[in-house]
Design an enzyme around this catalytic site. Structure first.
Site, PDB file in Angstrom:
ATOM      1  N   HIS A 226       0.850  -1.190   0.000  1.00 39.83           N
ATOM      2  CA  HIS A 226       0.000   0.000   0.000  1.00 39.83           C
ATOM      3  C   HIS A 226       0.884   1.238   0.000  1.00 39.83           C
ATOM      4  O   HIS A 226       2.092   1.160   0.258  1.00 39.83           O
ATOM      5  CB  HIS A 226      -0.903   0.031   1.240  1.00 39.83           C
ATOM      6  CG  HIS A 226      -2.023  -0.952   1.205  1.00 39.83           C
ATOM      7  ND1 HIS A 226      -3.291  -0.628   0.786  1.00 39.83           N
ATOM      8  CD2 HIS A 226      -2.058  -2.266   1.528  1.00 39.83           C
ATOM      9  CE1 HIS A 226      -4.067  -1.694   0.863  1.00 39.83           C
ATOM     10  NE2 HIS A 226      -3.337  -2.716   1.307  1.00 39.83           N
ATOM     11  N   LYS A 230       0.080   4.477   4.634  1.00 45.68           N
ATOM     12  CA  LYS A 230      -0.732   3.477   5.346  1.00 45.68           C
ATOM     13  C   LYS A 230       0.199   2.621   6.194  1.00 45.68           C
ATOM     14  O   LYS A 230       0.920   1.765   5.674  1.00 45.68           O
ATOM     15  CB  LYS A 230      -1.513   2.602   4.363  1.00 45.68           C
ATOM     16  CG  LYS A 230      -2.408   1.581   5.058  1.00 45.68           C
ATOM     17  CD  LYS A 230      -3.245   0.808   4.057  1.00 45.68           C
ATOM     18  CE  LYS A 230      -4.119  -0.234   4.733  1.00 45.68           C
ATOM     19  NZ  LYS A 230      -5.023   0.336   5.740  1.00 45.68           N
TER      20      LYS A 230
END
Length: 343
Positions: A226, A230
């Site tokens: 990601h 994140k």
């Protein structure tokens, strides 16, 4: 906004169809390249920073059908909120001229397809929401704010009585559901709004419920990549792992290989450079005890449009439930999928 959603199932003794992705043999290569040992927590993080957005201009594509449902997109100064605004306008929804945000968002103006949206901070939030609901009785609120605001925002929506769709993750989820249930307000609550990903999760869950222990003894390897901002393990990955555990696999969350280094994401995982700031690449590899059989499940998402489009479907779904005075009040994306008739 481009996106790629790819869900594949490979059943073979040696899987190597996608050379750019870290297939079974790539796990050891990837681990050795960054000095990670199997069986230990594997987390690769980098930090990102950016200037505050004061004004955001969104493209306004042709509207094929003007459904005219008024929507308030709270958190619209963020990337996900902006993606939802764009998808909403394209679907013919009608963004109202006000939205709620965090303390630092007060006074910001978002330009959505030529319509100016004034963002308010924490001051007079209830008064602003109630007044907007009076002006737009068919209003649906969409929440893409921050995890720490989930419960506070939900309590506000319930107090005012406005239906809402919340895709924000985090918060006390048990309290969230109790707040909504006690208020009798209509809501769609889902930390995963990508319709196709939700369907995949549902399929794995059904398999786990109907065939418990089917993969007993198998070894599981999980990789998820990601954007660097994140920091936590993907909720989607947690759900998939939970289902595999019911299928008989022994696996702990600290075994997940989290990729957050942009260099590894492009060179080892195969993430397009233009999507480093917004992507979700997941791979789940299962192998038999003797190594003669392997299964692989994979889904790759570039950009945020898959989640934005799912959010719009959730708004359309919820508007119908409100209009029909449905006895059921709280829904999730599985309910939206089961309804069918999505765009």
């Amino acid at each position: 906004m481009a996106f790629l959603a790819d869900i594949s199932l490979n059943i073979t003794s040696a899987i190597s169809q996608l050379s750019n992705l870290p297939l079974p043999s790539s796990f050891s290569r990837l681990e050795s390249s960054v000095g990670i040992r199997s069986g230990h927590s594997r987390k690769l993080f980098v930090t990102m920073s950016g200037a505050s957005v004061q004004s955001v201009a969104l493209s306004h594509s042709a509207v094929s059908k003007n459904v005219g449902i008024p929507v308030m997109v709270n958190g619209c100064t963020g990337k996900m909120g902006r993606a939802v605004l764009e998808a909403a306008i394209s679907a013919g929804l009608d963004p109202v001229p006000v939205a709620l945000g965090g303390p630092d968002d007060a006074g910001k103006i978002v330009d959505a397809g030529g319509k100016q949206i004034e963002v308010h901070g924490h001051t007079d939030r209830e008064k602003i929401l109630a007044s907007t609901f009076d002006d737009y009785p068919n209003l649906i609120v969409v929440d893409y704010t921050v995890p720490t605001a989930v419960n506070e925002n939900a309590a506000l929506y319930c107090k005012v009585g406005v239906p809402f769709v919340i895709g924000t993750t985090g918060g006390d989820r048990e309290l969230l559901y109790k707040t909504v249930e006690d208020s009798k307000v209509y809501a769609v609550i889902s930390p995963q709004m990508g319709k196709q990903v939700v369907a995949f999760l549902a399929a794995i869950k059904i398999m786990a419920e109907q065939f418990p222990g089917a993969f007993s003894g198998y070894k599981l390897e999980v990789m998820e990549s990601h954007q660097a901002s994140k920091l936590d393990i993907s909720g989607t990955a947690k759900d998939v792992i939970s289902s595999f555990r019911k299928l008989g696999v022994s696996y702990e969350l600290d075994q997940v290989l989290q990729i957050r280094d942009p260099k590894l994401q492009t060179e080892m995982v195969g993430v397009p450079e233009e999507h480093l700031s917004g992507h979700a690449f997941h791979m789940y590899h299962l192998s038999s005890p003797d190594g003669t059989v392997s299964f692989e499940f994979q889904h790759n998402v570039c950009g945020r449009s898959i989640y934005a489009e799912g959010t719009v479907d959730a708004v359309l779904f919820l508007a119908k439930k409100v209009e029909s005075n449905s006895d059921k009040k709280i829904f999730n994306m599985i309910d939206v999928l089961r309804e069918g008739n999505m765009r």
